[in-house]
Design an enzyme around this catalytic site. Sequence first.
Site, PDB file in Angstrom:
ATOM      1  N   SER A  73      59.211  71.519 -32.102  1.00 15.94           N
ATOM      2  CA  SER A  73      58.852  72.354 -33.257  1.00 15.94           C
ATOM      3  C   SER A  73      57.592  73.181 -33.059  1.00 15.94           C
ATOM      4  O   SER A  73      57.305  74.044 -33.887  1.00 15.94           O
ATOM      5  CB  SER A  73      58.684  71.486 -34.490  1.00 15.94           C
ATOM      6  N   LYS A  76      57.982  76.816 -33.212  1.00 13.65           N
ATOM      7  CA  LYS A  76      58.224  77.560 -34.466  1.00 13.65           C
ATOM      8  C   LYS A  76      57.144  78.607 -34.776  1.00 13.65           C
ATOM      9  O   LYS A  76      57.479  79.739 -35.120  1.00 13.65           O
ATOM     10  CB  LYS A  76      58.401  76.581 -35.629  1.00 13.65           C
ATOM     11  N   TYR A 198      67.758  78.600 -30.979  1.00 11.17           N
ATOM     12  CA  TYR A 198      66.829  77.610 -31.544  1.00 11.17           C
ATOM     13  C   TYR A 198      66.807  76.335 -30.678  1.00 11.17           C
ATOM     14  O   TYR A 198      65.735  75.810 -30.364  1.00 11.17           O
ATOM     15  CB  TYR A 198      67.227  77.288 -32.992  1.00 11.17           C
ATOM     16  N   VAL A 268      58.549  66.838 -32.147  1.00 10.06           N
ATOM     17  CA  VAL A 268      59.044  65.459 -32.050  1.00 10.06           C
ATOM     18  C   VAL A 268      59.017  64.863 -30.640  1.00 10.06           C
ATOM     19  O   VAL A 268      59.257  63.672 -30.483  1.00 10.06           O
ATOM     20  CB  VAL A 268      60.482  65.287 -32.610  1.00 10.06           C
TER      21      VAL A 268
END
Length: 309
Positions: A73, A76, A198, A268
Amino acid sequence: MDGPKVPPAPASPLEQYLQRLYDKFARLEDGQVATYIPELGRARASWFGIAIATVDGRVYDVGNSQVPFTIQSISKPLVYGLALESCGVKGVLKKVGVEPSGEAFNSISLDPHTGRPLNPMINAGAIATTSLVPGTDPGSRWTQLLDTFSAFAGRSLGMDESVYISERDTGHRNRAIAHLLRNFGILEANPEEPLDLYFRQCSVSVTCRDLAVMAACLANGGVNPVTGRRVLEPRNTGRVLSVMTSCGMYDYSGEWIYSVGLPAKSGVAGGILAVLPGQFGIGVFSPPLDERGNSVRGVQVCEAISREL
Ligand code: GLN
């Protein structure tokens, strides 16, 4: 014949400080390595690295700072910056908001009327943001994304193929989110395409040293302090830092601003990227996560740095 032995250079005060942080928090054994993406379960709980990169381009690190892991993440905010640069703030705000959700990273936080995800740091908002990466076809969009990440890191990055496959083949919740976004018209074409991009962006392989340099770009107004190359416009750098501050740590974001106060983003695989604007970037890597999906040692290190420096 061996020449006279040159004694190792004495560690600088900052290196000694990082070593003390390492020694203190290496003892912390709470948290669980993520296994919901099966391939991530192979990480060792003992891996622990800390790096700091200053805005004058110096990098200091301790521990497993060269062990590669997937960015997850932490991709992002970088993709959010890329979308802002290519579509402008108005174009991006049409697709994704800037409101903290106070919910888990994989929550389906969409505006009930428009379907717009609340912010770009949760998966729904990130998938919407990824659909704005410029390019004429999936291949060129992936190249653009990887080039951008590499410019932030100041070296050429690649993807961890096995994490990508693992995530692609088990990411049913993300697939559901992408199709829901398509239903609302937030994604305008085949949702499988931005979804695949993604999964790829999450699988880019980095070290905590890379995270520190990436963070230092954000601390330095969008210029990589190691390479001297501009990677983000100053106004977009400010926007990226804002959403990291309010939404970067998911349902821990409120407490994080209160206790740490640094714009940050966790992933994560155990990475955390944090920024002290105008000063330095921090990268921490330690796979065991708390129940919100943030690295246990990573959170402690950032709290300590914010308190002590
Ligand atoms: N690739 C992960 C997912 O989409 C990223 C989540 C994270 O790092 N919090 O589930």
